[in-house]
Design an enzyme around this catalytic site. Structure first.
Site, PDB file in Angstrom:
ATOM      1  N   ARG A  52      -5.481   4.843   2.985  1.00 61.17           N
ATOM      2  CA  ARG A  52      -4.139   4.818   2.376  1.00 61.17           C
ATOM      3  C   ARG A  52      -3.972   3.507   1.629  1.00 61.17           C
ATOM      4  O   ARG A  52      -4.798   2.610   1.736  1.00 61.17           O
ATOM      5  CB  ARG A  52      -3.074   4.963   3.469  1.00 61.17           C
ATOM      6  CG  ARG A  52      -3.342   3.984   4.630  1.00 61.17           C
ATOM      7  CD  ARG A  52      -2.147   3.484   5.327  1.00 61.17           C
ATOM      8  NE  ARG A  52      -1.304   2.671   4.477  1.00 61.17           N
ATOM      9  CZ  ARG A  52      -1.560   1.406   4.145  1.00 61.17           C
ATOM     10  NH1 ARG A  52      -2.644   0.776   4.590  1.00 61.17           N
ATOM     11  NH2 ARG A  52      -0.739   0.733   3.372  1.00 61.17           N
ATOM     12  N   GLY A  53      -2.841   3.414   0.889  1.00 64.73           N
ATOM     13  CA  GLY A  53      -2.616   2.235   0.049  1.00 64.73           C
ATOM     14  C   GLY A  53      -3.133   2.561  -1.346  1.00 64.73           C
ATOM     15  O   GLY A  53      -4.241   3.109  -1.500  1.00 64.73           O
ATOM     16  N   ALA A  54      -2.343   2.239  -2.361  1.00 65.72           N
ATOM     17  CA  ALA A  54      -2.645   2.730  -3.710  1.00 65.72           C
ATOM     18  C   ALA A  54      -4.055   2.369  -4.205  1.00 65.72           C
ATOM     19  O   ALA A  54      -4.822   3.257  -4.596  1.00 65.72           O
ATOM     20  CB  ALA A  54      -1.569   2.237  -4.680  1.00 65.72           C
ATOM     21  N   ARG A  84      -2.206  13.122  -2.703  1.00 65.90           N
ATOM     22  CA  ARG A  84      -0.933  12.416  -2.516  1.00 65.90           C
ATOM     23  C   ARG A  84      -0.383  12.156  -3.918  1.00 65.90           C
ATOM     24  O   ARG A  84      -1.118  11.661  -4.779  1.00 65.90           O
ATOM     25  CB  ARG A  84      -1.113  11.099  -1.739  1.00 65.90           C
ATOM     26  CG  ARG A  84      -1.535  11.309  -0.281  1.00 65.90           C
ATOM     27  CD  ARG A  84      -1.439  10.018   0.520  1.00 65.90           C
ATOM     28  NE  ARG A  84      -0.074   9.699   0.876  1.00 65.90           N
ATOM     29  CZ  ARG A  84       0.310   8.497   1.352  1.00 65.90           C
ATOM     30  NH1 ARG A  84      -0.568   7.525   1.501  1.00 65.90           N
ATOM     31  NH2 ARG A  84       1.567   8.291   1.681  1.00 65.90           N
ATOM     32  N   GLN A 189       2.987   1.145   9.418  1.00 59.68           N
ATOM     33  CA  GLN A 189       1.911   0.424   8.723  1.00 59.68           C
ATOM     34  C   GLN A 189       2.065  -1.090   8.900  1.00 59.68           C
ATOM     35  O   GLN A 189       1.075  -1.822   8.901  1.00 59.68           O
ATOM     36  CB  GLN A 189       1.921   0.776   7.231  1.00 59.68           C
ATOM     37  CG  GLN A 189       1.401   2.159   6.889  1.00 59.68           C
ATOM     38  CD  GLN A 189       2.485   3.208   6.846  1.00 59.68           C
ATOM     39  OE1 GLN A 189       3.492   3.100   7.547  1.00 59.68           O
ATOM     40  NE2 GLN A 189       2.296   4.238   6.040  1.00 59.68           N
ATOM     41  N   ASP A 230       3.049   1.487  -5.301  1.00 55.15           N
ATOM     42  CA  ASP A 230       2.254   2.702  -5.481  1.00 55.15           C
ATOM     43  C   ASP A 230       2.192   3.117  -6.941  1.00 55.15           C
ATOM     44  O   ASP A 230       1.249   3.781  -7.360  1.00 55.15           O
ATOM     45  CB  ASP A 230       2.823   3.837  -4.629  1.00 55.15           C
ATOM     46  CG  ASP A 230       2.276   3.723  -3.225  1.00 55.15           C
ATOM     47  OD1 ASP A 230       2.738   2.857  -2.480  1.00 55.15           O
ATOM     48  OD2 ASP A 230       1.330   4.479  -2.902  1.00 55.15           O
ATOM     49  N   ASN A 240       7.441   2.096  -4.001  1.00 54.99           N
ATOM     50  CA  ASN A 240       6.666   1.562  -2.877  1.00 54.99           C
ATOM     51  C   ASN A 240       7.217   2.187  -1.599  1.00 54.99           C
ATOM     52  O   ASN A 240       8.203   2.924  -1.614  1.00 54.99           O
ATOM     53  CB  ASN A 240       6.752   0.030  -2.845  1.00 54.99           C
ATOM     54  CG  ASN A 240       5.727  -0.584  -1.900  1.00 54.99           C
ATOM     55  OD1 ASN A 240       4.531  -0.281  -1.999  1.00 54.99           O
ATOM     56  ND2 ASN A 240       6.160  -1.398  -0.962  1.00 54.99           N
ATOM     57  N   LYS A 241       6.583   1.879  -0.492  1.00 53.93           N
ATOM     58  CA  LYS A 241       6.907   2.482   0.799  1.00 53.93           C
ATOM     59  C   LYS A 241       8.402   2.533   1.076  1.00 53.93           C
ATOM     60  O   LYS A 241       9.121   1.569   0.806  1.00 53.93           O
ATOM     61  CB  LYS A 241       6.184   1.693   1.891  1.00 53.93           C
ATOM     62  CG  LYS A 241       6.453   2.121   3.316  1.00 53.93           C
ATOM     63  CD  LYS A 241       6.200   3.597   3.581  1.00 53.93           C
ATOM     64  CE  LYS A 241       4.819   4.053   3.169  1.00 53.93           C
ATOM     65  NZ  LYS A 241       4.678   5.529   3.192  1.00 53.93           N
TER      66      LYS A 241
HETATM   67  O1  MRU Z   1       1.999   5.641   2.612  1.00 51.84           O
HETATM   68  P1  MRU Z   1       1.121   4.442   2.375  1.00 51.84           P
HETATM   69  O2  MRU Z   1       0.802   3.705   3.626  1.00 51.84           O
HETATM   70  O3  MRU Z   1      -0.104   4.812   1.579  1.00 51.84           O
HETATM   71  O4  MRU Z   1       2.009   3.481   1.473  1.00 51.84           O
HETATM   72  C1  MRU Z   1       1.396   2.323   0.974  1.00 51.84           C
HETATM   73  C2  MRU Z   1       2.340   1.395   0.305  1.00 51.84           C
HETATM   74  O5  MRU Z   1       3.510   1.659   0.161  1.00 51.84           O
HETATM   75  C3  MRU Z   1       1.737   0.132  -0.232  1.00 51.84           C
HETATM   76  O6  MRU Z   1       2.697  -0.888  -0.251  1.00 51.84           O
HETATM   77  C4  MRU Z   1       1.218   0.367  -1.665  1.00 51.84           C
HETATM   78  O7  MRU Z   1       0.378   1.458  -1.722  1.00 51.84           O
HETATM   79  C5  MRU Z   1       0.517  -0.832  -2.174  1.00 51.84           C
HETATM   80  S1  MRU Z   1      -1.020  -1.105  -1.367  1.00 51.84           S
HETATM   81  C6  MRU Z   1      -1.687  -2.496  -2.039  1.00 51.84           C
END
Ligand code: MRU
Length: 304
Positions: A52-54, A84, A189, A230, A240-241
């Site tokens: 996970r994470g962009a 996703r 997270q 994201d 973002n999250k």
């Molecule tokens: O649902 P997730 O855990 O994939 O969400 C991730 C985030 O919101 C991060 O802040 C974002 O992807 C940036 S990662 C460098």
């Protein structure tokens, strides 16, 4: 492979014809790797947030195209791309690798490797840039009290980190007093991943409930908030999250800097504004768990 004392966290790599990921659902209890041999296994890992994470999703997407070519699974690439919807990196990574399909498997794999290397370099560069910007904006050289939301560290990228990369850069200069880590509901997270990374790096941190963030910021306990992204739309709107918006609003109210640290691979010039960013809606069970009455329904957007 790295041992437990090695900072070089690589959440996505290519290993012997498979995509090797750190299983982020097992952290912080266990540091385990999964070798994914099928595109459908990668899609499932992405959807249950094992990876996970962009930026990490972008690299996984690029390696996924290589896997599809190797296995004769090209019909699965479209579903991988859509696994996703919010992080533009996944689509961009799949598209970048797919552009070389006509040149064959080795070319696609080389493109994915190059993408991984470029992401790590970009993280290092943006981290130094972000740290310099923040120190200039705050006009100080004293150790900073920072706040972050979700996990934008090495685990969420190809390595090193974006928002946590800025924190690491400041820490390496002796300029971090403490990091407030939002636990990040519903999947934690922050508690599970960001706290794990900061602990390994020896960076002082306090995990707090998401609901504490506004009070922490408005009462002056925080010099700045730093988050990842994201997707950044052409006009600068950022997804973002879920919960990031509240942090931004509290920072605006407190007149504290709110920094989005993201590589250009997260910028999507084809999306004019945040209104066009598709926000992933996740399963109600993530919110309801075992606590809510059986008849209750949930609202579970993963991003804001
Ligand atoms: O649902 P997730 O855990 O994939 O969400 C991730 C985030 O919101 C991060 O802040 C974002 O992807 C940036 S990662 C460098």
């Amino acid at each position: 492979m790295f041992d437990d004392n090695d900072d070089d966290i690589r959440p996505v790599t290519w290993h012997d014809g498979a995509i090797r990921i750190i299983d982020q659902t097992a952290l912080p209890g266990r540091l385990t790797y999964l070798d994914l041999n099928k595109v459908d296994a990668l899609i499932a890992a992405i959807q249950r947030l094992a990876v996970r994470g962009a930026p990490a999703l972008g690299v996984a997407g690029a390696y996924g195209v290589a896997l599809a070519l190797q296995n004769g699974e090209r019909d699965r690439i479209a579903d991988l791309r859509a696994a996703r919807p919010t992080a533009v990196n996944l689509m961009a990574g799949v598209d970048r690798a797919s552009a070389r399909i006509d040149e064959g498997f080795e070319a696609v794999l080389a493109e994915a490797h190059a993408m991984l290397d470029q992401e790590v370099t970009a993280n290092r560069t943006l981290s130094a840039y972000g740290a310099d910007w923040l120190l200039g904006r705050l006009n100080t050289r004293r150790p900073l009290r920072l706040l972050t939301h979700c996990n934008a560290g090495a685990l969420a990228t190809a390595g090193w980190g974006t928002a946590l990369g800025v924190v690491r850069d400041l820490h390496d200069r002796g300029l971090v007093e403490v990091v407030y880590v939002d636990e990040t509901r519903p999947l934690l997270q922050g508690t599970r991943l960001t706290a794990w990374e900061l602990d390994r790096l020896g960076i002082p941190h306090l995990v707090q409930a998401d609901g504490a963030a506004a009070g922490t910021i408005v009462s002056g306990l925080v010099d700045a908030a730093i988050v990842g992204a994201d997707r950044v739309a052409a006009n600068g709107d950022t997804a973002n999250k879920i919960g990031t918006l509240g942090v931004a609003l509290a920072c605006a109210h407190a007149e504290a800097p709110f920094l989005v640290a993201a590589p250009t691979s997260t910028v999507d010039l084809a999306t004019p504004s945040g209104a066009q960013i598709q926000v992933e809606q996740r399963a109600e069970a993530e919110i309801l768990g075992h606590s809510a009455p059986a008849a209750s329904r949930a609202h579970n957007p993963a991003f804001d």
